[in-house]
Motif scaffolding. Sequence first.
Motif, PDB file in Angstrom:
ATOM      1  N   PHE A  45      74.388   7.108 -46.869  1.00  7.55           N
ATOM      2  CA  PHE A  45      73.540   8.058 -46.127  1.00  7.55           C
ATOM      3  C   PHE A  45      72.668   7.368 -45.072  1.00  7.55           C
ATOM      4  N   ALA A  46      73.078   6.184 -44.613  1.00  7.12           N
ATOM      5  CA  ALA A  46      72.243   5.403 -43.691  1.00  7.12           C
ATOM      6  C   ALA A  46      73.115   4.510 -42.829  1.00  7.12           C
ATOM      7  N   ASP A  47      72.456   3.785 -41.917  1.00  7.62           N
ATOM      8  CA  ASP A  47      73.102   2.701 -41.191  1.00  7.62           C
ATOM      9  C   ASP A  47      72.111   1.544 -41.110  1.00  7.62           C
ATOM     10  N   GLY A  48      72.463   0.500 -40.368  1.00  5.64           N
ATOM     11  CA  GLY A  48      71.631  -0.695 -40.336  1.00  5.64           C
ATOM     12  C   GLY A  48      70.234  -0.475 -39.816  1.00  5.64           C
ATOM     13  N   SER A  49      70.018   0.616 -39.072  1.00  2.00           N
ATOM     14  CA  SER A  49      68.688   0.872 -38.510  1.00  2.00           C
ATOM     15  C   SER A  49      67.650   1.197 -39.580  1.00  2.00           C
ATOM     16  N   CYS A  50      68.076   1.481 -40.803  1.00  2.65           N
ATOM     17  CA  CYS A  50      67.114   1.795 -41.859  1.00  2.65           C
ATOM     18  C   CYS A  50      66.231   0.593 -42.201  1.00  2.65           C
ATOM     19  N   TRP A  51      66.615  -0.586 -41.739  1.00  2.82           N
ATOM     20  CA  TRP A  51      65.841  -1.800 -41.988  1.00  2.82           C
ATOM     21  C   TRP A  51      64.873  -2.129 -40.856  1.00  2.82           C
ATOM     22  N   SER A  52      64.745  -1.266 -39.866  1.00  4.93           N
ATOM     23  CA  SER A  52      63.976  -1.591 -38.664  1.00  4.93           C
ATOM     24  C   SER A  52      62.533  -1.981 -38.961  1.00  4.93           C
ATOM     25  N   THR A 140      70.640  12.724 -64.402  1.00  6.23           N
ATOM     26  CA  THR A 140      71.192  12.723 -63.044  1.00  6.23           C
ATOM     27  C   THR A 140      70.089  12.967 -62.020  1.00  6.23           C
ATOM     28  N   PRO A 141      69.963  12.117 -61.011  1.00  8.21           N
ATOM     29  CA  PRO A 141      68.916  12.320 -59.998  1.00  8.21           C
ATOM     30  C   PRO A 141      69.239  13.518 -59.118  1.00  8.21           C
ATOM     31  N   PRO A 142      68.227  14.201 -58.580  1.00  9.76           N
ATOM     32  CA  PRO A 142      68.438  15.433 -57.817  1.00  9.76           C
ATOM     33  C   PRO A 142      69.328  15.282 -56.595  1.00  9.76           C
ATOM     34  N   ALA A 143      69.311  14.122 -55.927  1.00  8.67           N
ATOM     35  CA  ALA A 143      70.083  13.964 -54.697  1.00  8.67           C
ATOM     36  C   ALA A 143      71.582  14.160 -54.918  1.00  8.67           C
ATOM     37  N   SER A 144      72.052  13.877 -56.121  1.00  6.19           N
ATOM     38  CA  SER A 144      73.493  13.985 -56.394  1.00  6.19           C
ATOM     39  C   SER A 144      74.028  15.380 -56.108  1.00  6.19           C
ATOM     40  N   ALA A 145      73.194  16.386 -56.343  1.00  2.00           N
ATOM     41  CA  ALA A 145      73.617  17.777 -56.114  1.00  2.00           C
ATOM     42  C   ALA A 145      73.712  18.103 -54.632  1.00  2.00           C
ATOM     43  N   GLY A 146      73.160  17.255 -53.787  1.00  5.12           N
ATOM     44  CA  GLY A 146      73.164  17.516 -52.350  1.00  5.12           C
ATOM     45  C   GLY A 146      74.287  16.857 -51.587  1.00  5.12           C
ATOM     46  N   ILE A 147      75.185  16.171 -52.296  1.00  6.96           N
ATOM     47  CA  ILE A 147      76.312  15.510 -51.624  1.00  6.96           C
ATOM     48  C   ILE A 147      77.410  16.525 -51.357  1.00  6.96           C
ATOM     49  N   GLY A 154      81.960  11.863 -47.515  1.00  7.52           N
ATOM     50  CA  GLY A 154      80.809  12.478 -48.150  1.00  7.52           C
ATOM     51  C   GLY A 154      79.528  12.216 -47.377  1.00  7.52           C
ATOM     52  N   ARG A 155      78.575  13.112 -47.527  1.00  7.92           N
ATOM     53  CA  ARG A 155      77.270  12.962 -46.869  1.00  7.92           C
ATOM     54  C   ARG A 155      76.268  13.830 -47.624  1.00  7.92           C
ATOM     55  N   LEU A 156      74.990  13.634 -47.311  1.00  2.04           N
ATOM     56  CA  LEU A 156      73.941  14.472 -47.879  1.00  2.04           C
ATOM     57  C   LEU A 156      73.636  15.634 -46.950  1.00  2.04           C
ATOM     58  N   ALA A 179      69.901  12.148 -38.666  1.00  5.08           N
ATOM     59  CA  ALA A 179      70.817  12.233 -37.523  1.00  5.08           C
ATOM     60  C   ALA A 179      71.757  11.036 -37.430  1.00  5.08           C
ATOM     61  N   VAL A 180      71.342   9.872 -37.978  1.00  2.00           N
ATOM     62  CA  VAL A 180      72.212   8.688 -37.904  1.00  2.00           C
ATOM     63  C   VAL A 180      72.914   8.424 -39.237  1.00  2.00           C
ATOM     64  N   GLN A 181      72.850   9.393 -40.143  1.00  2.00           N
ATOM     65  CA  GLN A 181      73.526   9.248 -41.433  1.00  2.00           C
ATOM     66  C   GLN A 181      75.011   8.966 -41.218  1.00  2.00           C
ATOM     67  N   GLU A 182      75.494   7.916 -41.869  1.00  8.57           N
ATOM     68  CA  GLU A 182      76.907   7.532 -41.758  1.00  8.57           C
ATOM     69  C   GLU A 182      77.666   8.073 -42.966  1.00  8.57           C
ATOM     70  N   PRO A 183      78.725   8.892 -42.780  1.00 10.83           N
ATOM     71  CA  PRO A 183      79.483   9.391 -43.934  1.00 10.83           C
ATOM     72  C   PRO A 183      80.157   8.250 -44.697  1.00 10.83           C
ATOM     73  N   PHE A 184      80.321   8.423 -45.992  1.00  5.41           N
ATOM     74  CA  PHE A 184      81.016   7.425 -46.810  1.00  5.41           C
ATOM     75  C   PHE A 184      82.349   7.996 -47.293  1.00  5.41           C
ATOM     76  N   HIS A 185      83.277   7.123 -47.597  1.00  8.08           N
ATOM     77  CA  HIS A 185      84.587   7.531 -48.092  1.00  8.08           C
ATOM     78  C   HIS A 185      84.582   7.573 -49.617  1.00  8.08           C
ATOM     79  N   LYS A 186      85.270   8.537 -50.184  1.00 13.69           N
ATOM     80  CA  LYS A 186      85.332   8.674 -51.642  1.00 13.69           C
ATOM     81  C   LYS A 186      85.791   7.377 -52.315  1.00 13.69           C
TER      82      LYS A 186
END
Length: 257
Positions: A45-52, A140-147, A154-156, A179-186
């Motif tokens: 759900f992120a890219d490298g910019s999350c470390w800015s 189970t954490p709540p975010a799992s239901a938002g995928i 997959g994405r949130l 807006a910069v969320q990167e989708p992940f592959h199953k």
Amino acid sequence: MLMSRRTFSAALLAGAAASLISTRGMAATTAAVKARNIVLVHGLFADGSCWSEVIARLQPQGFNVTAVQNPLTTLPDAVASAQRVLDRQDGPTVLVGHSFSGMIVTQAGVHPKVSSLVYVAARAPDAGEDYTALAKTYPTPPASAGIVFDGDEGRLTEAAFLRDFAGDIPEAKAKVLYAVQEPFHKELLAGRTTEAAWRTKPSWYAVSTEDRTINPDLERFMAKRMGATTIEVKSSHLSMISHPDEITRLILEAAGY
């Protein structure tokens, strides 16, 4: 020129959250090797910019910092992307992973240039361990239901991203991150590590106590199991954005400063 650890820590402590708790594990008994290279790896759900925010604090201190752009396709692809960056480092390197990329840190961390490991609200499996099965032993954490999935990607959802992933970040800023969320592959989620670098490398762990993406008690279990030097931050899953001073201090400690 690198600032002394005492001077830099004092500067950061001035604005630090009072809720920060630190405990020492087995890793603390091993003095960290001095490292000027920091390699940061992002998770789902992120890219490298999350470390800015963290990068902006490390670079002025003279560190060579690289944020890996994780392809989020398969675990071997993701590990290879980190290994290529590690190959380019010119000496001891702190390898830092957030969230899913703890899998990458755990595998790629056996690289000879890696002197220490830092996990930020991250997965930390043992070699060959089924992380999904481990996670199911905790609520189970709540975010799992938002995928949601579009085919194999997959994405949130925006609602889950803002509430469960970036819950303590101002909404306007969280929407930029969304807006910069990167989708992940199953297929990425099916990967298992064949190495557990934390068994041989000094390790540090930042638990996010308000995490709604990975269960905080699971984070505590993994940190304790690896004998990591551990801090707890009253933060959402994105502690490196909402609490960058605390995360920077942890990385500095792992780098021997």
